[in-house]
Design a protein around this motif. Structure first.
Motif, PDB file in Angstrom:
ATOM      1  N   ALA A 128      11.203  19.710   1.271  1.00  0.00           N
ATOM      2  CA  ALA A 128      10.763  18.737   2.269  1.00  0.00           C
ATOM      3  C   ALA A 128      11.822  18.550   3.349  1.00  0.00           C
ATOM      4  CB  ALA A 128      10.447  17.407   1.591  1.00  0.00           C
ATOM      5  N   ALA A 129      13.089  18.491   2.957  1.00  0.00           N
ATOM      6  CA  ALA A 129      14.170  18.303   3.929  1.00  0.00           C
ATOM      7  C   ALA A 129      14.219  19.453   4.922  1.00  0.00           C
ATOM      8  CB  ALA A 129      15.505  18.177   3.202  1.00  0.00           C
ATOM      9  N   LEU A 130      13.978  20.666   4.453  1.00  0.00           N
ATOM     10  CA  LEU A 130      14.062  21.844   5.317  1.00  0.00           C
ATOM     11  C   LEU A 130      12.821  21.998   6.201  1.00  0.00           C
ATOM     12  CD1 LEU A 130      15.584  24.415   2.774  1.00  0.00           C
ATOM     13  CD2 LEU A 130      16.799  23.190   4.580  1.00  0.00           C
ATOM     14  N   VAL A 131      11.620  21.874   5.605  1.00  0.00           N
ATOM     15  CA  VAL A 131      10.412  22.186   6.374  1.00  0.00           C
ATOM     16  C   VAL A 131      10.112  21.120   7.422  1.00  0.00           C
ATOM     17  CG1 VAL A 131       9.413  23.555   4.519  1.00  0.00           C
ATOM     18  CG2 VAL A 131       8.812  21.125   4.710  1.00  0.00           C
ATOM     19  N   SER A 158       2.477  20.585   4.672  1.00  0.00           N
ATOM     20  CA  SER A 158       1.299  19.742   4.500  1.00  0.00           C
ATOM     21  C   SER A 158       1.637  18.645   3.498  1.00  0.00           C
ATOM     22  CB  SER A 158       0.105  20.567   4.018  1.00  0.00           C
ATOM     23  OG  SER A 158      -0.997  19.728   3.757  1.00  0.00           O
ATOM     24  N   PHE A 159       1.747  19.023   2.237  1.00  0.00           N
ATOM     25  CA  PHE A 159       2.089  18.054   1.191  1.00  0.00           C
ATOM     26  C   PHE A 159       3.408  17.353   1.496  1.00  0.00           C
ATOM     27  CE2 PHE A 159       4.184  17.069  -2.877  1.00  0.00           C
ATOM     28  CZ  PHE A 159       3.208  16.339  -3.531  1.00  0.00           C
ATOM     29  N   GLU A 187       2.700  11.823   7.721  1.00  0.00           N
ATOM     30  CA  GLU A 187       1.639  11.159   6.970  1.00  0.00           C
ATOM     31  C   GLU A 187       2.211  10.174   5.961  1.00  0.00           C
ATOM     32  OE1 GLU A 187      -1.143  13.740   5.175  1.00  0.00           O
ATOM     33  OE2 GLU A 187      -1.898  14.561   7.067  1.00  0.00           O
ATOM     34  N   MET A 188       3.314  10.548   5.339  1.00  0.00           N
ATOM     35  CA  MET A 188       3.928   9.663   4.344  1.00  0.00           C
ATOM     36  C   MET A 188       4.417   8.371   4.993  1.00  0.00           C
ATOM     37  SD  MET A 188       3.882  10.843   1.200  1.00  0.00           S
ATOM     38  CE  MET A 188       5.358  10.547   0.220  1.00  0.00           C
ATOM     39  N   PHE A 204       0.364   5.486  -0.143  1.00  0.00           N
ATOM     40  CA  PHE A 204       0.688   6.901  -0.012  1.00  0.00           C
ATOM     41  C   PHE A 204      -0.552   7.652   0.448  1.00  0.00           C
ATOM     42  CE2 PHE A 204       3.852   5.094  -2.682  1.00  0.00           C
ATOM     43  CZ  PHE A 204       4.995   5.870  -2.563  1.00  0.00           C
ATOM     44  N   PRO A 205      -0.372   8.781   1.149  1.00  0.00           N
ATOM     45  CA  PRO A 205      -1.540   9.515   1.642  1.00  0.00           C
ATOM     46  C   PRO A 205      -2.272  10.302   0.557  1.00  0.00           C
ATOM     47  CG  PRO A 205       0.468  10.655   2.261  1.00  0.00           C
ATOM     48  CD  PRO A 205       0.893   9.348   1.646  1.00  0.00           C
TER      49      PRO A 205
END
Length: 396
Positions: free
Chosen positions: A71-74, A226-227, A232-233, A242-243
């Protein structure tokens, strides 16, 4: 065959989950769209800000720390972006491998896995990057495979001294809640965390603490997501929701863990971990064994990696301790396989638990025929007893 007594889980995470948190997780599953859940979600999200030391957004994922790495990278980078990474151990290497798989271009500052990140080397490389092709610097705060802790303020100072715009991404998976950490004060852009170590929870939650600069970078970052998408979060989190379906019962436990850390006091938690680490290293030194981390200023407060004498197997020692004494120690990872064993002293942990751990190791050394000197446990007792006496005197 049944083995009486409790199992000593002395790996450097997952750590032992205290009964109070287990009872919290044991609550009936809540409707994650109910008004009550919004209250629980806000307590968890706001509480984690106090643990990270931030007023910015904290994002909670139902994932292991590997998910939070991704998540940190993308959310901050685009395909082909150059990322400067310090290979301080196995977990830094795994983060590097993940970056490669995502289509990034990691540039590695290598070490011998016996020291923390070299801020001077980071500064030198960034000064040479006059075109600012390096988009992020990634550092593991506490390297779980080696027991070395990096100086994050020094890394921030190195980036600033080079007058470089790179983002600073820091992994605190094995340090958060156990080692002093200050996301905002230290100028970190993304901090990665996990639930199963200093937060005293089972594996299953991971975190990103996100600076304004990182949020701005996420608006143009082009890696697929996406996730893991922050946008969105953060939008859903404003009201505690939460989404997608969150790990509801783990959030019960997270709120309880945050309360426990504040009841003890974060400074007291950090001091306790430093004290237990010092007692462990004294025991290792007394046994005549060698701590893997070579530099005292890099010693980890949450684990100690111990080198085996030449010709002796760390895995054989761990096997004897596990089968005969009902205690788990961490194994050597990557290039350290079978060369070291790792003692976890983190989470919900006290003096007597540490002494039980060290006693099991000293008995295991005898049973495995590992050459050593006796008295490591007694040395730790003396240090801990003296510390308790000093605390009593101060309280009086």
């Amino acid at each position: 065959m049944r083995r009486p007594g409790r199992h000593f889980l002395q790996i450097p995470g997952p750590s032992t989950v205290p009964d109070r948190i287990l009872r919290a997780i044991d609550n009936p599953t809540m409707d994650h769209r109910s008004p009550e859940f919004g209250d629980l979600g806000r307590r968890a999200l706001d509480g984690m800000k106090t643990i990270f030391g931030t007023e910015s957004d904290v994002i909670i994922y139902p994932a292991s720390g590997t998910g939070a790495w991704e998540a940190a990278l993308v959310n901050t980078l685009s395909p082909g972006d150059r990322v400067l990474m310090c290979e301080t151990g196995q977990f830094a290497w795994l983060w590097q491998r993940l970056a490669n798989r995502l289509g990034l271009t990691p540039e590695i500052i290598e070490t011998d896995w016996r020291q923390a990140a070299d801020a001077d080397a980071i500064e030198a490389r960034l000064r040479a990057d006059t075109g600012h092709e390096i988009r992020a610097v990634c550092v593991v705060h506490n390297e779980t495979s080696t027991g070395c802790t990096s100086d994050i303020p020094a890394v921030r100072a190195a980036i600033d001294a080079a007058n470089h715009p790179a983002l600073l991404l820091v992994d605190t998976i094995s340090s958060l809640g156990s080692v002093d950490y200050r996301h905002d004060e230290w100028g970190v852009d993304v901090t990665v965390g996990g639930s199963q170590k200093g937060l005293m929870l089972p594996p299953g939650l991971s975190f990103n603490a996100v600076s304004g600069k990182a949020l701005a970078a996420s608006q143009t970052a082009a890696l697929p997501r996406s996730f893991w998408d922050w946008g969105e979060m953060i939008a859903a989190n404003k009201t505690g929701y939460f989404p997608y379906t969150p790990a509801t019962n783990m959030l019960y436990g997270l709120v309880e863990a945050i309360d426990m850390l504040h009841e003890e006091g974060l400074e007291a938690v950090f001091a306790r971990h430093r004290r237990h680490a010092a007692a462990t290293r004294l025991a290792v030194e007394t046994w005549g064994l060698e701590v893997l981390c070579r530099m005292p200023e890099h010693y980890s407060p949450v684990l100690t990696a111990v080198m085996m004498p030449e010709g002796h197997s760390a895995d054989a020692l761990r096997g004897i301790i596990h089968s005969q004494l009902n205690m788990s120690l961490g194994n050597g990872l990557g290039r350290l396989q079978d060369r070291v064993f790792r003692i976890g002293h983190l989470g919900d942990f006290n003096d007597l638990m540490l002494l039980g751990t060290l006693s099991g190791i000293e008995m295991g050394l005898v049973r495995a025929g590992v050459p050593h000197r006796k008295g490591g446990v007694q040395a730790a007792i003396d240090l801990l007893a003296d510390g308790a006496a000093q605390a009593t005197t101060r309280a009086a």
